[in-house]
Design an enzyme around this catalytic site. Structure first.
Site, PDB file in Angstrom:
ATOM      1  N   ASP A 157      -8.109  76.103  -3.184  1.00 40.67           N
ATOM      2  CA  ASP A 157      -6.657  76.202  -3.218  1.00 40.67           C
ATOM      3  C   ASP A 157      -6.105  74.806  -2.884  1.00 40.67           C
ATOM      4  OD1 ASP A 157      -4.298  77.560  -3.762  1.00 40.67           O
ATOM      5  OD2 ASP A 157      -4.838  79.268  -2.533  1.00 40.67           O
TER       6      ASP A 157
ATOM      7  N   HIS B 202       1.637  83.063 -13.479  1.00 39.24           N
ATOM      8  CA  HIS B 202       1.525  82.857 -12.039  1.00 39.24           C
ATOM      9  C   HIS B 202       0.926  84.054 -11.299  1.00 39.24           C
ATOM     10  CE1 HIS B 202       3.639  82.438  -7.939  1.00 39.24           C
ATOM     11  NE2 HIS B 202       2.616  81.609  -7.936  1.00 39.24           N
TER      12      HIS B 202
ATOM     13  N   HIS C 101     -10.537  76.428  -8.388  1.00 38.44           N
ATOM     14  CA  HIS C 101      -9.103  76.726  -8.285  1.00 38.44           C
ATOM     15  C   HIS C 101      -8.471  75.845  -7.226  1.00 38.44           C
ATOM     16  CE1 HIS C 101      -5.298  78.901  -8.308  1.00 38.44           C
ATOM     17  NE2 HIS C 101      -5.345  78.866  -6.988  1.00 38.44           N
TER      18      HIS C 101
ATOM     19  N   GLU D  47      -3.503  88.526  -3.459  1.00 37.61           N
ATOM     20  CA  GLU D  47      -3.804  87.565  -2.397  1.00 37.61           C
ATOM     21  C   GLU D  47      -3.506  88.141  -1.015  1.00 37.61           C
ATOM     22  OE1 GLU D  47      -2.833  82.913  -1.160  1.00 37.61           O
ATOM     23  OE2 GLU D  47      -1.776  83.845  -2.843  1.00 37.61           O
TER      24      GLU D  47
ATOM     25  N   HIS E 227      -4.600  73.200  -6.492  1.00 36.31           N
ATOM     26  CA  HIS E 227      -3.276  72.720  -6.897  1.00 36.31           C
ATOM     27  C   HIS E 227      -3.211  71.243  -6.522  1.00 36.31           C
ATOM     28  CE1 HIS E 227      -1.411  76.829  -7.440  1.00 36.31           C
ATOM     29  NE2 HIS E 227      -2.431  77.135  -6.640  1.00 36.31           N
TER      30      HIS E 227
ATOM     31  N   HIS F 111      -3.169  84.404 -10.284  1.00 37.33           N
ATOM     32  CA  HIS F 111      -3.275  84.739  -8.862  1.00 37.33           C
ATOM     33  C   HIS F 111      -3.043  86.245  -8.716  1.00 37.33           C
ATOM     34  CE1 HIS F 111      -1.793  80.547  -9.101  1.00 37.33           C
ATOM     35  NE2 HIS F 111      -2.440  80.328  -7.965  1.00 37.33           N
TER      36      HIS F 111
ATOM     37  N   GLU G   3       1.010  76.383 -15.589  1.00 36.70           N
ATOM     38  CA  GLU G   3       1.538  77.550 -14.884  1.00 36.70           C
ATOM     39  C   GLU G   3       2.911  77.942 -15.425  1.00 36.70           C
ATOM     40  OE1 GLU G   3       1.098  78.953 -10.421  1.00 36.70           O
ATOM     41  OE2 GLU G   3       2.423  77.218 -10.560  1.00 36.70           O
TER      42      GLU G   3
END
Length: 418
Positions: free
Chosen positions: A352, A211, A97, A241, A99, A238, A173
């Site tokens: 991340d 998302h 995972h 969190e 970005h 997600h 996304e």
């Protein structure tokens, strides 16, 4: 059990602090191509079953001859030139995972609510194709075994799908919290997805990422998950969190809801999720009762959960990706790895973005996790970084067994003693 750090300084070799270094002995400087080498390590994971400790691999030329306990390998190959390979011998780890389009951001460790406006929003001009390509180049240089990347912009998806030097899944996304916009947003997403399906090639495949449970309306969440299940598209969401996400589903308010941008959300959380918040409602329970867990999405973060949440995830057969450094840097809490492992949930590791995780190097994530979970067997961490990651992103785990080609990328050496 301890990993130990050993570095190499021969032939002017330099050490990249972003990667694990290799270790050799003088006997290994001029090896005969036909002389067996016994490479030893603290943890061996061959890609099959569980990891073992200690471990070793016998290599002849560029071919694996055997793998197992060092004592047994010494008995079978008494003339092998022995050298320490490092802390770990295993297939390359997977960044399950990340970005990549945020790879131009500077790393900043800030509280979650400060980090979002001061880092993510303020730096949004840094996102795009160039940043994503730079991040992908970094993963290639690190020898990543695969990637699970969240892709926001269509032009980034176009660029990354064309790459042939990475494997894994690119998750498109989607977010929109207004139920009355769900059909319109879904139709637009579906148009993109159908075009991209025609561009898929061996290596990177297409996925979908609604998302979060509170930035995607209940109707859109169900449309996306049903479509993904019907089309065989992998999902990442997600979930849970920050602690205030749990508070929000219980009360309908709290800092996470209060700090939203009002123009971008309905008036109440109930409008987003299609039901009233309540003291027993959690993001995981909401997704389960909405029918989303039936599509077996991979759930990312899962830091702030209840025992019932873990049981629901286990029953649904969902995998989980944890990002230990990011969660620590944003003060989100600590993922309860032992509880998920006890429930039989597949766990993978991700970094991340570099904005919160600092680097894209999953080996450094393993190093950090070893410190964060001193009571957790490091063999569990290594397997999660390899097998867990491949299961999440749909890849094939390379094997270290007789007859397979040896790759120097199988050596993991931690950057610091633990």
């Amino acid at each position: 059990m301890r990993f130990s750090a050993v570095s190499r300084h021969h032939r002017g070799a330099s050490i990249d602090p972003m990667t694990f270094s290799e270790a050799t002995t003088p006997d290994a400087l001029t090896p005969d191509a036909h002389t067996p080498r016994l490479l030893t390590c603290d943890v061996l994971y061959t890609g099959m079953g569980g990891a073992q400790s200690p471990g070793g691999v016998v290599v002849v030329g560029e071919t694996v001859a055997a793998a197992g306990h060092p004592d047994e390998l010494r008995r079978q190959y008494p003339h092998a030139a022995e050298e320490r390979a490092g802390a770990v011998i295993a297939p390359p780890p997977v960044n399950a995972h990340t970005h990549l389009d945020m790879s131009a951001y500077e790393f900043q460790a800030l509280p979650y609510f400060q980090w979002i406006p001061e880092v993510v929003i303020r730096g949004r001009h840094l996102r795009g194709v160039a940043a994503a390509q730079a991040g992908a180049d970094t993963l290639t240089r690190l020898g990543a075994g695969g990637v699970g990347d969240i892709v926001w912009a269509p032009e980034v998806m176009d660029a990354l799908l064309a790459r042939e030097d990475l494997s894994g899944t690119l998750y498109f996304e989607v977010l929109n919290p207004f139920p009355d916009k769900a059909d319109e947003v879904f139709a637009a997403a579906r148009t993109h997805l159908e075009r991209w399906r025609r561009l898929e090639r061996p290596g990177l495949r297409l996925g979908l990422s609604p998302h979060t449970p509170f930035t995607v309306s209940h109707r859109l969440m169900r449309l996306l998950s049903d479509y993904a299940a019907g089309e065989g598209l992998p999902l990442q969401i997600h979930v849970a969190e920050h602690p205030t996400e749990l508070e929000m589903f219980r009360t309908g308010g709290g800092p996470l809801w209060d700090n939203r941008m009002p123009a971008l959300y309905p008036h109440t959380l109930a409008e987003v999720i299609g039901r009233e918040p309540g003291p027993d409602l959690t993001p995981v329970r909401y997704l389960d009762e909405l029918g989303v867990l039936a599509a077996r999405p991979t759930l990312v973060h899962m830091v702030n959960v209840t025992p019932d949440d873990i049981a629901r995830v286990a029953r649904a057969g969902c995998a989980v990706v944890t990002c230990p450094r990011s969660n620590h840097h944003l003060e989100c809490g600590t993922f309860d790895w032992p509880a998920f492992a006890a429930a039989g949930v597949e766990v993978a590791l991700g970094t991340d973005s570099v904005a919160s995780g600092e680097t894209l190097n999953v080996r450094e994530e393993v190093t950090f996790a070893r410190q964060l979970y001193p009571g957790l067997d490091p063999r569990v961490l290594v397997r999660a970084a390899v097998k867990g990651g491949q299961r999440v992103v749909g890849g094939r785990t390379p094997f270290l067994r007789r007859g397979e080609t040896w790759q120097e990328g199988f050596r993991w050496e931690l950057s610091r003693d633990l």
